[in-house]
Each structure stands twice: as C-alpha cells, then as structure tokens.
Design a protein around this motif. Structure first.
Motif, PDB file in Angstrom:
ATOM      1  N   GLY A 146      43.579  38.353  42.977  1.00 42.00           N
ATOM      2  CA  GLY A 146      42.787  37.362  43.397  1.00 42.00           C
ATOM      3  C   GLY A 146      43.500  35.867  43.152  1.00 42.00           C
ATOM      4  N   SER A 147      42.667  35.009  43.513  1.00 44.28           N
ATOM      5  CA  SER A 147      43.129  33.451  43.127  1.00 44.28           C
ATOM      6  C   SER A 147      43.071  33.143  41.497  1.00 44.28           C
ATOM      7  CB  SER A 147      42.461  32.268  43.867  1.00 44.28           C
ATOM      8  OG  SER A 147      40.903  32.566  43.641  1.00 44.28           O
ATOM      9  N   SER A 148      43.909  32.782  41.159  1.00 42.91           N
ATOM     10  CA  SER A 148      43.817  32.295  39.428  1.00 42.91           C
ATOM     11  C   SER A 148      42.438  31.665  39.161  1.00 42.91           C
ATOM     12  CB  SER A 148      44.971  31.525  38.960  1.00 42.91           C
ATOM     13  OG  SER A 148      46.041  32.355  39.305  1.00 42.91           O
ATOM     14  N   GLY A 149      42.003  30.838  39.785  1.00 48.16           N
ATOM     15  CA  GLY A 149      40.820  30.032  39.499  1.00 48.16           C
ATOM     16  C   GLY A 149      39.651  30.867  39.664  1.00 48.16           C
ATOM     17  N   ASN A 150      39.557  31.820  40.716  1.00 49.27           N
ATOM     18  CA  ASN A 150      38.229  32.600  40.852  1.00 49.27           C
ATOM     19  C   ASN A 150      38.269  33.670  39.574  1.00 49.27           C
ATOM     20  OD1 ASN A 150      37.236  31.631  42.793  1.00 49.27           O
ATOM     21  ND2 ASN A 150      38.174  32.812  44.455  1.00 49.27           N
ATOM     22  N   LEU A 151      39.584  34.146  39.293  1.00 46.33           N
ATOM     23  CA  LEU A 151      39.488  34.963  38.395  1.00 46.33           C
ATOM     24  C   LEU A 151      39.102  34.506  36.979  1.00 46.33           C
ATOM     25  CD1 LEU A 151      42.920  37.029  39.526  1.00 46.33           C
ATOM     26  CD2 LEU A 151      40.532  37.888  39.393  1.00 46.33           C
ATOM     27  N   THR A 152      39.696  33.124  36.698  1.00 44.47           N
ATOM     28  CA  THR A 152      39.293  32.549  35.621  1.00 44.47           C
ATOM     29  C   THR A 152      37.918  32.434  35.355  1.00 44.47           C
ATOM     30  OG1 THR A 152      41.504  31.317  35.435  1.00 44.47           O
ATOM     31  CG2 THR A 152      39.598  30.291  34.135  1.00 44.47           C
ATOM     32  N   ARG A 153      36.962  32.134  36.436  1.00 48.88           N
ATOM     33  CA  ARG A 153      35.754  32.010  36.303  1.00 48.88           C
ATOM     34  C   ARG A 153      35.165  33.355  36.158  1.00 48.88           C
ATOM     35  NH1 ARG A 153      35.351  29.715  40.550  1.00 48.88           N
ATOM     36  NH2 ARG A 153      34.899  31.141  42.143  1.00 48.88           N
ATOM     37  N   GLN A 154      35.668  34.387  36.468  1.00 48.07           N
ATOM     38  CA  GLN A 154      34.960  35.465  36.337  1.00 48.07           C
ATOM     39  C   GLN A 154      35.120  36.218  34.711  1.00 48.07           C
ATOM     40  OE1 GLN A 154      37.163  37.528  39.435  1.00 48.07           O
ATOM     41  NE2 GLN A 154      35.954  36.597  41.043  1.00 48.07           N
ATOM     42  N   ILE A 155      36.475  35.844  34.062  1.00 53.89           N
ATOM     43  CA  ILE A 155      36.572  36.034  32.774  1.00 53.89           C
ATOM     44  C   ILE A 155      35.787  35.260  32.075  1.00 53.89           C
ATOM     45  CG2 ILE A 155      38.249  36.138  31.008  1.00 53.89           C
ATOM     46  CD1 ILE A 155      40.545  36.756  33.358  1.00 53.89           C
ATOM     47  N   ALA A 156      35.685  33.933  32.331  1.00 54.03           N
ATOM     48  CA  ALA A 156      34.845  33.238  31.383  1.00 54.03           C
ATOM     49  C   ALA A 156      33.135  33.924  31.662  1.00 54.03           C
ATOM     50  CB  ALA A 156      34.586  31.844  31.803  1.00 54.03           C
ATOM     51  N   ASN A 157      32.824  34.326  32.562  1.00 47.28           N
ATOM     52  CA  ASN A 157      31.490  34.897  32.839  1.00 47.28           C
ATOM     53  C   ASN A 157      31.207  36.340  32.517  1.00 47.28           C
ATOM     54  OD1 ASN A 157      30.689  32.554  33.896  1.00 47.28           O
ATOM     55  ND2 ASN A 157      30.875  32.980  36.057  1.00 47.28           N
ATOM     56  N   GLY A 158      32.343  36.812  31.599  1.00 47.62           N
ATOM     57  CA  GLY A 158      31.963  38.393  31.188  1.00 47.62           C
ATOM     58  C   GLY A 158      32.717  39.357  31.858  1.00 47.62           C
ATOM     59  N   ALA A 159      33.578  39.293  32.967  1.00 49.30           N
ATOM     60  CA  ALA A 159      33.990  40.372  33.472  1.00 49.30           C
ATOM     61  C   ALA A 159      34.926  40.942  32.563  1.00 49.30           C
ATOM     62  CB  ALA A 159      34.905  39.644  34.745  1.00 49.30           C
ATOM     63  N   PRO A 160      35.142  42.307  32.673  1.00 45.64           N
ATOM     64  CA  PRO A 160      35.817  43.196  31.541  1.00 45.64           C
ATOM     65  C   PRO A 160      37.398  43.221  31.875  1.00 45.64           C
ATOM     66  CG  PRO A 160      34.774  44.599  33.064  1.00 45.64           C
ATOM     67  CD  PRO A 160      34.296  43.129  33.804  1.00 45.64           C
ATOM     68  N   PHE A 161      38.082  42.170  32.346  1.00 46.29           N
ATOM     69  CA  PHE A 161      39.383  42.206  32.204  1.00 46.29           C
ATOM     70  C   PHE A 161      40.164  42.198  30.591  1.00 46.29           C
ATOM     71  CE2 PHE A 161      38.283  40.025  36.268  1.00 46.29           C
ATOM     72  CZ  PHE A 161      38.626  41.138  37.327  1.00 46.29           C
ATOM     73  N   GLU A 162      41.115  42.909  30.752  1.00 50.56           N
ATOM     74  CA  GLU A 162      41.709  42.921  29.369  1.00 50.56           C
ATOM     75  C   GLU A 162      42.867  42.332  29.446  1.00 50.56           C
ATOM     76  OE1 GLU A 162      41.679  47.057  27.939  1.00 50.56           O
ATOM     77  OE2 GLU A 162      40.665  47.393  29.628  1.00 50.56           O
ATOM     78  N   LEU A 163      43.619  42.014  30.654  1.00 49.63           N
ATOM     79  CA  LEU A 163      44.853  41.301  30.647  1.00 49.63           C
ATOM     80  C   LEU A 163      44.612  40.275  31.763  1.00 49.63           C
ATOM     81  CD1 LEU A 163      47.917  40.752  29.762  1.00 49.63           C
ATOM     82  CD2 LEU A 163      48.491  42.534  31.226  1.00 49.63           C
ATOM     83  N   PHE A 164      45.058  38.998  31.841  1.00 52.21           N
ATOM     84  CA  PHE A 164      45.262  38.275  32.863  1.00 52.21           C
ATOM     85  C   PHE A 164      46.424  37.542  33.014  1.00 52.21           C
ATOM     86  CE2 PHE A 164      43.624  33.588  33.978  1.00 52.21           C
ATOM     87  CZ  PHE A 164      43.970  34.075  35.387  1.00 52.21           C
ATOM     88  N   LEU A 165      47.180  37.708  34.336  1.00 52.88           N
ATOM     89  CA  LEU A 165      48.349  37.126  34.494  1.00 52.88           C
ATOM     90  C   LEU A 165      47.937  35.848  35.692  1.00 52.88           C
ATOM     91  CD1 LEU A 165      48.926  40.280  34.352  1.00 52.88           C
ATOM     92  CD2 LEU A 165      51.331  39.542  34.676  1.00 52.88           C
ATOM     93  N   SER A 166      48.033  34.540  35.318  1.00 50.94           N
ATOM     94  CA  SER A 166      47.722  33.570  36.276  1.00 50.94           C
ATOM     95  C   SER A 166      48.998  33.115  37.008  1.00 50.94           C
ATOM     96  CB  SER A 166      46.907  32.548  35.461  1.00 50.94           C
ATOM     97  OG  SER A 166      46.883  31.233  35.988  1.00 50.94           O
TER      98      SER A 166
END
Length: 263
Positions: A57-77
């Motif tokens: 997805g877009s880096s901005g949307n994924l960042t918001r989801q991680i900050a809101n508790g989405a259970p991602f373990e690794l993020f590549l922005s």
C-alpha cells in the motif's frame, strides 16, 4: 496492467482476517516493492520454510495503520520519514535500516499520443504542459501526494518543471504508485509518473515505454525498513535476509540504488 500477484493485498486493512493469518509473519511494504519484494519473499520462504504475508500500500496509509495497532511485524517504507514518525511514536524496535533509494519515471503506454513527436526518452516534463495545451494530454496518473512518496516526488518534479498548475485538470490520483501505474496502462490515463521498479517487472515488457526523471527535480526517495514492536523471529530473519548480497542484487535489478551508493 498485470493483475497483482496472489499475495498482494491492497484492500482496506480493516477488512482483513488478521486472526487467520497470524501463523504467517506479517510484512507491510510500499507498493513500489510489489514485484521485487514478492520475489524476495518467495526465495526466503523456499530457503527457510517460513511463510510470509505481504501487504502492499502507500507508505503513509501503512504508517497510520501501524500507529493505530495493525499487527505488522516489519515495515518497508518508500520514504524514511514515515519510519522516523513511527520511531518517534515508539512503535518500532529501533530506527531500522536504509535498504534502497527509488527512482521516478514517466511511463507511457503503447500507442500514446505523446509518442507522436518522438521517443519517450526525448520528452521533458516541460513538454507535458505543451501537450495539455495542444489537447494531446487529458489524463496523467500519479500516486496521491498526500500519503504516497512517489506521488510527492511527482508533484515536486512537476512543480520544479513549472507545469504543476497546468496539469492539475489532468491528474488521475492512484491510492498508491502501483495503482497509478495500472491507470497509466489500462486506459484510465494516457501516462503516469510512477516507480522505476514497477516498469522493470517482467510482466511490463512490451506494455509501454518510460524515461527516468532527473533526480534533482525532487527530494530523494530514501527507502527505510524497520521491525515493529510486534516483530517475531520470522520477521527478524526476513529483515536480516533483506540485507544480504542476494537480496541487494535483486533490488539492484529492479532499479533501486543500494544503501552504499546513497548514504
């Protein structure tokens, strides 16, 4: 454009059945990595026997989801600023690692009216303004600059070339850069400013042509990855694998500049 690979998920993450996927390490990645990271994940799974689940997805949307508790373990922005935001919010283990620097290209589909005056390599961004005035260009796709790093880079490049205002009526915004590339090749737009890594995918061969955009026209697309607080052993192993020579070689084939060249 080629349909997204089976492991690619672009739908709203709120609708995803997280509970059924928890046996797999969950990886969030910028959509410019759609093809490159899928290849890397396949190699990792083959060698380790450990499954991964990739969400693009877009880096901005994924960042918001991680900050809101989405259970991602690794993020590549696709923009290290988003990783820095998560670091500041204490959502990560550390500040991560720079893994690549991306490039922006002008992508034109086969049969584009912009080919009439010569090869795409001869086109400048300034020419897009003239194409709009002449009625040759009515739809240009870019990723949404509000949350997609490649969309931000596209806006900066068009502004630096003095054609941003002229192109406003033509812009078709993709939710992410992968969608912008789809628009550019499927008739929703007559071309687009997209990620170099996407046009180098084998499935893109013969679909159109492209020209690299001068990197001095926009801020560098410095791409950083980071383990989140939820990371388990498989995510850790994949994070380490992405820094191996094998992984670096594949990223290089997809047009990414490697950390040693950009730090």
């Amino acid at each position: 454009m080629h349909r997204l690979l089976p492991m690619v998920i672009v739908a709203a993450l709120a609708l995803l059945p997280w509970r059924t996927a928890m046996a797999q390490a969950l990886v969030a990645a910028a959509s410019d990595l759609q093809f490159a990271l899928s290849e890397l994940a396949e190699a990792f799974e083959r060698d380790s026997g450990e499954p991964l689940r990739l969400v693009f997805g877009s880096s901005g949307n994924l960042t918001r989801q991680i900050a809101n508790g989405a259970p991602f373990e690794l993020f590549l922005s696709a923009d290290e600023a988003y990783v820095e935001r998560l670091v500041e919010g204490d959502h990560t283990r550390d500040d991560g690692a720079l893994y690549a620097q991306g490039r922006l290209v002008l992508l034109l589909p086969a049969g584009s009216p912009l080919f009439e005056d010569g090869a795409v390599d001869d086109l400048r961004l300034e020419d897009l303004g003239e194409a709009v005035a002449a009625g040759h260009l009515t739809r240009l796709a870019i990723a949404n600059p509000e949350h997609a790093p490649y969309g931000r880079a596209a806006r900066e490049a068009l502004e630096a070339s003095g054609v941003w205002e002229a192109l406003q009526p033509t812009l078709v915004l993709g939710e992410n850069v992968s969608q912008a590339a789809q628009f550019a090749l499927t008739g929703a737009a007559q071309g687009g400013l997209v990620a170099y890594s996407l046009v180098l995918a084998p499935t893109m061969e013969g679909r159109g042509d492209y020209a690299l955009i001068d990197e001095t026209l926009h801020s560098p697309l410095r791409q950083r990855m980071v383990l989140t607080r939820k990371a388990g052993a498989v995510a850790e192993a994949f994070y380490d694998y992405l820094q191996t020579e094998e992984a670096r070689d594949l990223l290089d084939r997809y047009g990414f500049a490697l950390p040693d060249a950009v730090e």
